[in-house]
Design a protein around this motif. Structure first.
Motif, PDB file in Angstrom:
ATOM      1  N   GLY A  31       7.159  -8.098 -25.613  1.00 16.64           N
ATOM      2  CA  GLY A  31       5.766  -7.658 -25.743  1.00 16.64           C
ATOM      3  C   GLY A  31       5.206  -7.164 -24.418  1.00 16.64           C
ATOM      4  O   GLY A  31       4.498  -6.152 -24.369  1.00 16.64           O
ATOM      5  N   ALA A  32       5.523  -7.870 -23.330  1.00 21.51           N
ATOM      6  CA  ALA A  32       5.059  -7.428 -22.009  1.00 21.51           C
ATOM      7  C   ALA A  32       5.706  -6.102 -21.637  1.00 21.51           C
ATOM      8  O   ALA A  32       5.048  -5.220 -21.055  1.00 21.51           O
ATOM      9  N   TRP A  33       6.958  -5.948 -21.970  1.00 23.64           N
ATOM     10  CA  TRP A  33       7.676  -4.713 -21.649  1.00 23.64           C
ATOM     11  C   TRP A  33       7.106  -3.522 -22.427  1.00 23.64           C
ATOM     12  O   TRP A  33       7.118  -2.391 -21.928  1.00 23.64           O
ATOM     13  N   LEU A  34       6.569  -3.785 -23.603  1.00 21.82           N
ATOM     14  CA  LEU A  34       6.011  -2.699 -24.409  1.00 21.82           C
ATOM     15  C   LEU A  34       4.546  -2.399 -24.074  1.00 21.82           C
ATOM     16  O   LEU A  34       4.137  -1.236 -24.091  1.00 21.82           O
ATOM     17  N   THR A  35       3.757  -3.420 -23.773  1.00 26.10           N
ATOM     18  CA  THR A  35       2.323  -3.181 -23.605  1.00 26.10           C
ATOM     19  C   THR A  35       1.928  -2.758 -22.196  1.00 26.10           C
ATOM     20  O   THR A  35       1.092  -1.858 -22.040  1.00 26.10           O
ATOM     21  N   PRO A  37       3.513  -1.091 -19.612  1.00 26.11           N
ATOM     22  CA  PRO A  37       3.709   0.321 -19.239  1.00 26.11           C
ATOM     23  C   PRO A  37       2.826   1.273 -20.048  1.00 26.11           C
ATOM     24  O   PRO A  37       2.328   2.270 -19.506  1.00 26.11           O
ATOM     25  N   PHE A  38       2.631   0.983 -21.327  1.00 35.97           N
ATOM     26  CA  PHE A  38       1.769   1.840 -22.147  1.00 35.97           C
ATOM     27  C   PHE A  38       0.326   1.772 -21.655  1.00 35.97           C
ATOM     28  O   PHE A  38      -0.398   2.771 -21.639  1.00 35.97           O
ATOM     29  N   GLY A  39      -0.091   0.585 -21.215  1.00 32.61           N
ATOM     30  CA  GLY A  39      -1.434   0.447 -20.646  1.00 32.61           C
ATOM     31  C   GLY A  39      -1.582   1.218 -19.352  1.00 32.61           C
ATOM     32  O   GLY A  39      -2.639   1.808 -19.085  1.00 32.61           O
ATOM     33  N   ILE A  40      -0.535   1.224 -18.531  1.00 35.42           N
ATOM     34  CA  ILE A  40      -0.581   1.992 -17.277  1.00 35.42           C
ATOM     35  C   ILE A  40      -0.691   3.488 -17.583  1.00 35.42           C
ATOM     36  O   ILE A  40      -1.437   4.217 -16.923  1.00 35.42           O
ATOM     37  N   VAL A  41       0.047   3.949 -18.583  1.00 33.32           N
ATOM     38  CA  VAL A  41      -0.051   5.357 -18.977  1.00 33.32           C
ATOM     39  C   VAL A  41      -1.467   5.661 -19.457  1.00 33.32           C
ATOM     40  O   VAL A  41      -2.040   6.721 -19.121  1.00 33.32           O
ATOM     41  N   GLN A  42      -2.057   4.765 -20.215  1.00 28.34           N
ATOM     42  CA  GLN A  42      -3.424   4.966 -20.697  1.00 28.34           C
ATOM     43  C   GLN A  42      -4.414   5.013 -19.525  1.00 28.34           C
ATOM     44  O   GLN A  42      -5.377   5.780 -19.547  1.00 28.34           O
ATOM     45  N   LEU A  43      -4.182   4.178 -18.505  1.00 27.11           N
ATOM     46  CA  LEU A  43      -5.060   4.189 -17.334  1.00 27.11           C
ATOM     47  C   LEU A  43      -4.955   5.503 -16.569  1.00 27.11           C
ATOM     48  O   LEU A  43      -5.965   6.000 -16.043  1.00 27.11           O
ATOM     49  N   THR A  44      -3.757   6.060 -16.470  1.00 26.65           N
ATOM     50  CA  THR A  44      -3.618   7.335 -15.760  1.00 26.65           C
ATOM     51  C   THR A  44      -4.326   8.468 -16.491  1.00 26.65           C
ATOM     52  O   THR A  44      -4.702   9.451 -15.874  1.00 26.65           O
ATOM     53  N   ARG A  45      -4.475   8.316 -17.790  1.00 30.47           N
ATOM     54  CA  ARG A  45      -5.201   9.329 -18.570  1.00 30.47           C
ATOM     55  C   ARG A  45      -6.707   9.095 -18.534  1.00 30.47           C
ATOM     56  O   ARG A  45      -7.480   9.888 -19.065  1.00 30.47           O
ATOM     57  N   GLY A  46      -7.130   7.975 -17.954  1.00 29.97           N
ATOM     58  CA  GLY A  46      -8.560   7.701 -17.822  1.00 29.97           C
ATOM     59  C   GLY A  46      -9.168   6.974 -18.998  1.00 29.97           C
ATOM     60  O   GLY A  46     -10.386   6.919 -19.124  1.00 29.97           O
ATOM     61  N   GLU A  47      -8.356   6.390 -19.870  1.00 33.93           N
ATOM     62  CA  GLU A  47      -8.891   5.665 -21.025  1.00 33.93           C
ATOM     63  C   GLU A  47      -9.098   4.196 -20.662  1.00 33.93           C
ATOM     64  O   GLU A  47      -8.268   3.573 -20.014  1.00 33.93           O
ATOM     65  N   ALA A  48     -10.212   3.641 -21.125  1.00 36.31           N
ATOM     66  CA  ALA A  48     -10.556   2.250 -20.800  1.00 36.31           C
ATOM     67  C   ALA A  48      -9.683   1.253 -21.550  1.00 36.31           C
ATOM     68  O   ALA A  48      -9.550   0.102 -21.125  1.00 36.31           O
ATOM     69  N   GLY A  57      -0.358  -7.216 -21.179  1.00 36.74           N
ATOM     70  CA  GLY A  57       1.013  -7.211 -20.666  1.00 36.74           C
ATOM     71  C   GLY A  57       1.225  -8.250 -19.580  1.00 36.74           C
ATOM     72  O   GLY A  57       2.238  -8.940 -19.558  1.00 36.74           O
ATOM     73  N   VAL A  58       0.249  -8.384 -18.693  1.00 36.60           N
ATOM     74  CA  VAL A  58       0.352  -9.395 -17.632  1.00 36.60           C
ATOM     75  C   VAL A  58       0.312 -10.796 -18.238  1.00 36.60           C
ATOM     76  O   VAL A  58       1.068 -11.694 -17.834  1.00 36.60           O
ATOM     77  N   LEU A  59      -0.554 -11.000 -19.226  1.00 36.14           N
ATOM     78  CA  LEU A  59      -0.626 -12.303 -19.902  1.00 36.14           C
ATOM     79  C   LEU A  59       0.698 -12.626 -20.601  1.00 36.14           C
ATOM     80  O   LEU A  59       1.212 -13.749 -20.493  1.00 36.14           O
ATOM     81  N   LEU A  60       1.259 -11.651 -21.295  1.00 33.59           N
ATOM     82  CA  LEU A  60       2.538 -11.873 -21.971  1.00 33.59           C
ATOM     83  C   LEU A  60       3.666 -12.122 -20.973  1.00 33.59           C
ATOM     84  O   LEU A  60       4.555 -12.954 -21.218  1.00 33.59           O
ATOM     85  N   LEU A  61       3.638 -11.450 -19.847  1.00 34.92           N
ATOM     86  CA  LEU A  61       4.649 -11.685 -18.818  1.00 34.92           C
ATOM     87  C   LEU A  61       4.532 -13.098 -18.258  1.00 34.92           C
ATOM     88  O   LEU A  61       5.541 -13.781 -18.036  1.00 34.92           O
ATOM     89  N   GLY A  62       3.297 -13.548 -18.049  1.00 36.20           N
ATOM     90  CA  GLY A  62       3.087 -14.921 -17.588  1.00 36.20           C
ATOM     91  C   GLY A  62       3.578 -15.942 -18.600  1.00 36.20           C
ATOM     92  O   GLY A  62       4.193 -16.955 -18.230  1.00 36.20           O
ATOM     93  N   LEU A  63       3.317 -15.693 -19.879  1.00 33.35           N
ATOM     94  CA  LEU A  63       3.816 -16.597 -20.923  1.00 33.35           C
ATOM     95  C   LEU A  63       5.343 -16.594 -20.974  1.00 33.35           C
ATOM     96  O   LEU A  63       5.956 -17.635 -21.209  1.00 33.35           O
ATOM     97  N   CYS A  64       5.937 -15.428 -20.761  1.00 38.20           N
ATOM     98  CA  CYS A  64       7.398 -15.332 -20.760  1.00 38.20           C
ATOM     99  C   CYS A  64       7.988 -16.169 -19.621  1.00 38.20           C
ATOM    100  O   CYS A  64       8.935 -16.936 -19.827  1.00 38.20           O
ATOM    101  N   VAL A  65       7.430 -16.032 -18.434  1.00 35.32           N
ATOM    102  CA  VAL A  65       7.921 -16.797 -17.283  1.00 35.32           C
ATOM    103  C   VAL A  65       7.707 -18.291 -17.512  1.00 35.32           C
ATOM    104  O   VAL A  65       8.599 -19.111 -17.234  1.00 35.32           O
ATOM    105  N   ALA A  66       6.561 -18.676 -18.034  1.00 42.14           N
ATOM    106  CA  ALA A  66       6.297 -20.093 -18.300  1.00 42.14           C
ATOM    107  C   ALA A  66       7.265 -20.647 -19.343  1.00 42.14           C
ATOM    108  O   ALA A  66       7.767 -21.765 -19.198  1.00 42.14           O
ATOM    109  N   ALA A  67       7.553 -19.872 -20.391  1.00 44.92           N
ATOM    110  CA  ALA A  67       8.493 -20.333 -21.422  1.00 44.92           C
ATOM    111  C   ALA A  67       9.893 -20.498 -20.846  1.00 44.92           C
ATOM    112  O   ALA A  67      10.609 -21.443 -21.193  1.00 44.92           O
TER     113      ALA A  67
END
Length: 114
Positions: A31-35, A37-48, A57-67
């Motif tokens: 989930g972190a791997w999918l969300t 990078p897509f969020g970063i692409v959305q930020l480069t396009r200027g979308e909130a 994605g950061v939250l999911l990455l943190g959960l992955c590391v904790a698990a």
């Protein structure tokens, strides 16, 4: 219930918990791997909405590391490292044959020694 069955149930529950933690780590990592990078692409396009995806994605990455950390610690309780045991004194000792008849041997037959 005997002590063996109690211990067996405890180890079984620990193994099931370990397996579920691994599944959780894989799912949240994907989930972190999918969300993110897509969020970063959305930020480069200027979308909130990109900020939400990056935060998720950061939250999911943190959960992955904790698990993963919890699974590694739980696995240490399931499979402890093997400890060295007492040496077997008869390991290097030759064992005589239990056959009283003996066998055929070509000792001193001089075959192949010219």
């Amino acid at each position: 219930m005997s002590a063996y069955m109690t211990e067996f149930d405890r180890v079984h529950r620990s193994r099931v918990r370990f397996a579920w933690l691994i599944v959780l780590a894989v799912v949240t990592g994907a989930g972190a791997w999918l969300t993110a990078p897509f969020g970063i692409v959305q930020l480069t396009r200027g979308e909130a909405a990109g900020w939400l995806l990056v935060a998720a994605g950061v939250l999911l990455l943190g959960l992955c590391v904790a698990a993963i950390i919890v699974a590694v610690r739980a696995h240490g309780r399931i499979a402890p490292q093997s400890l060295p045991g007492k040496a077997n004194p008869a390991f290097d000792e030759p064992q005589p044959s239990k056959n009283p008849n003996g066998g055929f041997a070509l000792v001193d037959s001089q075959l192949g020694s010219h």
